[in-house]
Design a protein around this motif. Structure first.
Motif, PDB file in Angstrom:
ATOM      1  N   PHE A  67       0.936  -1.199   0.044  1.00 20.29           N
ATOM      2  CA  PHE A  67      -0.140  -0.144  -0.100  1.00 20.29           C
ATOM      3  C   PHE A  67       0.828   1.211  -0.006  1.00 20.29           C
ATOM      4  CE2 PHE A  67      -2.466  -3.280   1.991  1.00 20.29           C
ATOM      5  CZ  PHE A  67      -3.733  -3.453   0.949  1.00 20.29           C
ATOM      6  N   SER A  68       0.898   1.935  -0.996  1.00 13.47           N
ATOM      7  CA  SER A  68       1.783   3.065  -1.424  1.00 13.47           C
ATOM      8  C   SER A  68       1.220   4.408  -0.715  1.00 13.47           C
ATOM      9  CB  SER A  68       1.965   3.201  -2.814  1.00 13.47           C
ATOM     10  OG  SER A  68       2.581   4.572  -3.193  1.00 13.47           O
ATOM     11  N   SER A  69       1.888   5.177  -0.333  1.00 18.06           N
ATOM     12  CA  SER A  69       1.713   6.718   0.037  1.00 18.06           C
ATOM     13  C   SER A  69       1.644   7.827  -0.942  1.00 18.06           C
ATOM     14  CB  SER A  69       2.387   6.979   1.146  1.00 18.06           C
ATOM     15  OG  SER A  69       2.110   6.263   2.326  1.00 18.06           O
ATOM     16  N   ALA A  70       2.029   7.276  -2.229  1.00 21.44           N
ATOM     17  CA  ALA A  70       2.278   8.045  -3.330  1.00 21.44           C
ATOM     18  C   ALA A  70       0.711   8.894  -3.632  1.00 21.44           C
ATOM     19  CB  ALA A  70       2.492   7.392  -4.429  1.00 21.44           C
ATOM     20  N   VAL A  71      -0.354   8.381  -3.371  1.00 20.89           N
ATOM     21  CA  VAL A  71      -1.730   8.739  -3.659  1.00 20.89           C
ATOM     22  C   VAL A  71      -1.831  10.127  -3.048  1.00 20.89           C
ATOM     23  CG1 VAL A  71      -2.867   7.479  -1.818  1.00 20.89           C
ATOM     24  CG2 VAL A  71      -4.206   8.333  -3.980  1.00 20.89           C
ATOM     25  N   ASN A  72      -1.134  10.154  -1.820  1.00 24.51           N
ATOM     26  CA  ASN A  72      -1.394  11.730  -1.033  1.00 24.51           C
ATOM     27  C   ASN A  72      -0.873  12.718  -1.958  1.00 24.51           C
ATOM     28  OD1 ASN A  72      -2.195  10.885   1.687  1.00 24.51           O
ATOM     29  ND2 ASN A  72      -0.337   9.756   1.467  1.00 24.51           N
ATOM     30  N   GLY A  73       0.094  12.522  -2.899  1.00 23.85           N
ATOM     31  CA  GLY A  73       0.543  13.519  -3.765  1.00 23.85           C
ATOM     32  C   GLY A  73      -0.531  14.135  -4.778  1.00 23.85           C
ATOM     33  N   ARG A  74      -1.643  13.520  -5.298  1.00 24.71           N
ATOM     34  CA  ARG A  74      -2.473  13.758  -6.003  1.00 24.71           C
ATOM     35  C   ARG A  74      -3.339  15.035  -5.301  1.00 24.71           C
ATOM     36  NH1 ARG A  74      -5.214   8.088  -7.800  1.00 24.71           N
ATOM     37  NH2 ARG A  74      -3.030   6.951  -8.577  1.00 24.71           N
ATOM     38  N   TRP A  75      -3.622  14.783  -4.099  1.00 24.90           N
ATOM     39  CA  TRP A  75      -4.395  15.490  -3.483  1.00 24.90           C
ATOM     40  C   TRP A  75      -3.559  16.809  -2.630  1.00 24.90           C
ATOM     41  CZ3 TRP A  75      -6.399  10.618  -0.871  1.00 24.90           C
ATOM     42  CH2 TRP A  75      -7.316  10.010  -1.906  1.00 24.90           C
ATOM     43  N   MET A  76      -2.510  16.646  -2.252  1.00 23.65           N
ATOM     44  CA  MET A  76      -1.823  17.395  -1.484  1.00 23.65           C
ATOM     45  C   MET A  76      -0.714  18.242  -1.927  1.00 23.65           C
ATOM     46  SD  MET A  76      -1.094  15.332   2.213  1.00 23.65           S
ATOM     47  CE  MET A  76      -2.745  14.587   2.968  1.00 23.65           C
ATOM     48  N   ARG A  77      -0.172  17.617  -3.283  1.00 24.74           N
ATOM     49  CA  ARG A  77       0.965  18.472  -3.881  1.00 24.74           C
ATOM     50  C   ARG A  77       0.710  19.739  -4.337  1.00 24.74           C
ATOM     51  NH1 ARG A  77       4.852  15.698  -8.255  1.00 24.74           N
ATOM     52  NH2 ARG A  77       4.940  13.862  -6.597  1.00 24.74           N
ATOM     53  N   ASP A 220      16.813  21.231  -2.079  1.00 24.51           N
ATOM     54  CA  ASP A 220      16.545  22.539  -3.030  1.00 24.51           C
ATOM     55  C   ASP A 220      15.609  23.180  -2.315  1.00 24.51           C
ATOM     56  OD1 ASP A 220      14.247  21.240  -3.574  1.00 24.51           O
ATOM     57  OD2 ASP A 220      14.935  20.483  -5.248  1.00 24.51           O
ATOM     58  N   ASP A 221      15.300  24.548  -2.707  1.00 24.00           N
ATOM     59  CA  ASP A 221      14.191  25.509  -2.053  1.00 24.00           C
ATOM     60  C   ASP A 221      12.974  24.981  -1.936  1.00 24.00           C
ATOM     61  OD1 ASP A 221      16.180  27.082  -1.220  1.00 24.00           O
ATOM     62  OD2 ASP A 221      15.591  28.710  -2.608  1.00 24.00           O
ATOM     63  N   GLU A 222      12.684  23.984  -3.211  1.00 27.82           N
ATOM     64  CA  GLU A 222      11.169  23.503  -3.207  1.00 27.82           C
ATOM     65  C   GLU A 222      11.071  22.610  -2.305  1.00 27.82           C
ATOM     66  OE1 GLU A 222       8.561  21.114  -6.543  1.00 27.82           O
ATOM     67  OE2 GLU A 222      10.420  21.802  -7.081  1.00 27.82           O
ATOM     68  N   LEU A 223      11.851  21.730  -1.906  1.00 28.21           N
ATOM     69  CA  LEU A 223      11.600  20.394  -0.805  1.00 28.21           C
ATOM     70  C   LEU A 223      11.582  21.096   0.573  1.00 28.21           C
ATOM     71  CD1 LEU A 223      13.966  17.356  -1.935  1.00 28.21           C
ATOM     72  CD2 LEU A 223      11.401  17.738  -1.525  1.00 28.21           C
ATOM     73  N   ILE A 224      12.541  22.210   0.567  1.00 30.76           N
ATOM     74  CA  ILE A 224      12.314  22.929   2.163  1.00 30.76           C
ATOM     75  C   ILE A 224      10.844  23.561   2.344  1.00 30.76           C
ATOM     76  CG2 ILE A 224      13.410  24.844   3.478  1.00 30.76           C
ATOM     77  CD1 ILE A 224      16.007  24.128   1.840  1.00 30.76           C
ATOM     78  N   GLN A 225      10.609  24.329   1.033  1.00 26.97           N
ATOM     79  CA  GLN A 225       9.496  25.100   1.167  1.00 26.97           C
ATOM     80  C   GLN A 225       8.255  23.975   1.572  1.00 26.97           C
ATOM     81  OE1 GLN A 225       8.093  28.196   1.014  1.00 26.97           O
ATOM     82  NE2 GLN A 225       9.724  29.577  -0.055  1.00 26.97           N
ATOM     83  N   SER A 226       8.188  22.910   0.784  1.00 26.09           N
ATOM     84  CA  SER A 226       7.180  21.818   1.028  1.00 26.09           C
ATOM     85  C   SER A 226       7.203  21.271   2.400  1.00 26.09           C
ATOM     86  CB  SER A 226       7.265  20.715  -0.105  1.00 26.09           C
ATOM     87  OG  SER A 226       7.219  21.026  -1.309  1.00 26.09           O
ATOM     88  N   PHE A 227       8.135  21.126   2.870  1.00 22.00           N
ATOM     89  CA  PHE A 227       8.137  20.614   4.299  1.00 22.00           C
ATOM     90  C   PHE A 227       7.576  21.795   5.143  1.00 22.00           C
ATOM     91  CE2 PHE A 227      10.160  19.589   8.253  1.00 22.00           C
ATOM     92  CZ  PHE A 227       9.510  18.716   8.803  1.00 22.00           C
ATOM     93  N   LEU A 228       8.122  22.943   5.161  1.00 19.65           N
ATOM     94  CA  LEU A 228       7.539  23.984   5.979  1.00 19.65           C
ATOM     95  C   LEU A 228       6.099  24.131   5.878  1.00 19.65           C
ATOM     96  CD1 LEU A 228      10.431  26.522   5.366  1.00 19.65           C
ATOM     97  CD2 LEU A 228      10.060  25.192   7.279  1.00 19.65           C
ATOM     98  N   ARG A 229       5.748  24.279   4.498  1.00 16.26           N
ATOM     99  CA  ARG A 229       4.202  24.256   4.463  1.00 16.26           C
ATOM    100  C   ARG A 229       3.258  23.075   5.124  1.00 16.26           C
ATOM    101  NH1 ARG A 229       5.442  26.278  -0.848  1.00 16.26           N
ATOM    102  NH2 ARG A 229       5.198  24.195  -1.844  1.00 16.26           N
ATOM    103  N   LEU A 230       4.142  22.084   5.313  1.00 12.90           N
ATOM    104  CA  LEU A 230       3.550  20.897   5.711  1.00 12.90           C
ATOM    105  C   LEU A 230       3.402  21.060   7.287  1.00 12.90           C
ATOM    106  CD1 LEU A 230       2.327  17.852   5.991  1.00 12.90           C
ATOM    107  CD2 LEU A 230       4.785  17.084   5.672  1.00 12.90           C
TER     108      LEU A 230
END
Length: 397
Positions: A67-77, A220-230
């Motif tokens: 059971f993959s968690s990748a599906v979360n990307g469709r809704w959250m990304r 990279d800034d994109e990953l840092i930004q994503s984690f901070l928004r999370l």
């Protein structure tokens, strides 16, 4: 419209973010566990297999190879960016290990005396001499926001902004455009902060992320930004809901409250029971990677599978009289923080904050009890659950 408090937060948003005016979903969950422990339904606009029973829920959350968690990307990304919530396998392991460094037990424990307890006392100071308070909006709502914002590196003058964006991001299922706007505002806000921390690191999470490396490469800034928004909703929403439910559960059961007052070693058990009794986050999404049988149903590869955490945590095959708040239960694993490789990264921090908050309230508010003249206290919500209000009267200390 809700009343706007001095911090600028619309108070009705605290409750509105629970997504759904559902007081008691547990009778319908009990029926589902008996009749269709795994069912094909439409959930928040998506066709999914919903898992209601603890055994199957634990199976789904504990088997990341199926059971993959990748599906979360469709809704959250679209509004959070790419986060560890959608990563699987080695990618998830690598990023989680990197990020978890900021939330390891030793680091979190150091914050207890320096930040967590002082924050609790500062908030209680506002109403300790008054003899009455509404604990959701005057305490639980602000307490974890201040702590996670301080850990991340957000200036105190921006705490109200952080609170509001936490609610707006959580409401993505019912207000997509609002969540997108909040995400964009946070990206603009954090951009220069990340650049500054790269030049001049401090003792905060943003600096840790800015200096971190994977295989010799910096994030990279994109990953840092994503984690901070999370972190905005994850670091604030879950814990404020937990504290509210913990307070309400004890206040509605005075004999249990007295037991905790007499023996503070019961505080951890009370926190765990609050998590089981009213899981702040009610659902966890996965996707089947291969054909599998689940609860007697055939689930094909590519099928979304959602675990109803609240339903699993009220499984009467595991907990007798599960709808009752009872700190005397035999300790057993619950799923309030999910399970397996994607178990909540901040679970230890949330537990610690709740324990410190409860101890501080009991230390400072003598003879505390529900205020019969206050608003009706009850837990509400569909995707997220927490009390609408916890009005109390007491003798200040």
């Amino acid at each position: 419209m809700g009343r706007v408090n001095p911090s600028g937060v619309d108070e009705l948003d605290v409750v509105a973010a629970n997504i759904g005016d559902v007081r008691d979903p547990y009778p319908s969950y009990a029926q589902a566990r008996r009749e269709t422990p795994v069912a094909s339904i439409n959930h928040l606009g998506a066709d999914v297999f919903m898992v209601y029973r603890f055994a199957e829920a634990e199976e789904v959350l504990g088997d990341s190879e199926t059971f993959s968690s990748a599906v979360n990307g469709r809704w959250m990304r679209p509004f959070l960016g790419r986060t560890i919530l959608e990563m699987d396998g080695m990618e998830h392991h690598t990023h989680r290990k990197l990020i978890s460094h900021a939330f390891r037990r030793k680091v979190v424990q150091e914050w207890e005396d320096e930040l967590i307890r002082p924050t609790a006392d500062e908030l209680i100071d506002r109403f300790a001499g008054r003899g009455r308070a509404e604990l959701v909006r005057e305490f639980a709502w602000e307490f974890p926001v201040r702590i996670i914002a301080k850990m991340v590196g957000v200036p105190q003058m921006d705490y109200a902004m952080w609170q509001q964006k936490a609610i707006e991001l959580e409401r993505s299922a019912v207000d997509w455009q609002g969540a997108k706007a909040a995400s964009q505002e946070l990206e603009v806000y954090f951009g220069p902060v990340v650049e500054e921390r790269r030049r001049e690191p401090r003792e905060d999470v943003i600096s840790m992320l800015a200096e971190a490396e994977i295989d010799g490469d910096k994030l990279d800034d994109e990953l840092i930004q994503s984690f901070l928004r999370l972190l905005v909703p994850a670091g604030a929403g879950t814990t404020y809901r937990l504290i509210g439910s913990l307070a309400l559960g004890l206040l509605q059961n005075p004999e249990q409250l007295q037991a905790v007052l007499a023996d503070r070693s019961l505080v951890p058990a009370a926190v765990e029971e609050a998590l089981r009794w009213e899981a702040p986050v009610q659902f966890a999404a996965r996707e089947a990677l291969r054909h599998v049988e689940l609860g007697g149903l055939a689930v094909e590869a590519g099928t979304p599978v959602t675990v109803a955490l609240g339903a699993a945590n009220h499984d009467d095959a595991r907990w007798p009289d599960p709808d009752r708040f009872d700190i005397g239960r035999v300790a057993q694993n619950h799923l309030a923080f999910a399970d397996g490789e994607h178990c909540c990264l901040g679970a230890h921090l949330a537990r610690l904050e709740a324990a410190v908050a409860l101890n501080a309230l009991l230390d400072r508010l003598h003879d505390v009890r529900l205020d019969p003249g206050g608003p009706e206290p009850y837990v509400v919500g569909f995707a997220f659950r927490s009390p609408t209000a916890v009005p109390v009267i007491f003798q200040g200390a």
